[in-house]
Design a protein around this motif. Sequence first.
Motif: not given
Length: 165
Positions: A143-149
């Motif tokens: 989720l952190w890695d995809r946060l901007p998405e």
Amino acid sequence: MGVINLARLSGELSLLPVAVMSCTRLSDIARGFTREDGSQETLAPDDLDVCFKAKTELRKASMRVLFDTLAPTAAPECKAPATCSDVIRAALIGLHSRLDDLLDNDPFFPYTTYVKIEDGKFGVCDACLAMMEDRCWRGRQKLWDRLPEVLRINVPGWGEAESTE
């Protein structure tokens, strides 16, 4: 709000995801706030729109992490899979009483924030507990890695490994 405005002004977009995420938890984001000097800090209409949409998307993503963590399947090494699966299933059923917390808390809180823990134990074997901890950690990391998405914000380079040079 000030960080969002500063990020827009400075072009430092890496500040936006955490700032937007923080704004999704504000109760009166549309009105802004009054600074110490008496001036008013508000968001531009486009950023308000981002925050409103982000709140829903962030909730959905964090619920996915929680439900994936609490998938009622036992670890392969589990010696009592029926018992452990039943305990996990009961935790899932018990989430209905925590609905307000689920929707209003930090999306990166671990599953232990929402499930009933008695005497410091969740009630599953060590193998199942380790599996759930791993699911929770990996889910929150993704989720952190995809946060901007998830927040529908374009942040070039987010989630890419940093150079060690």
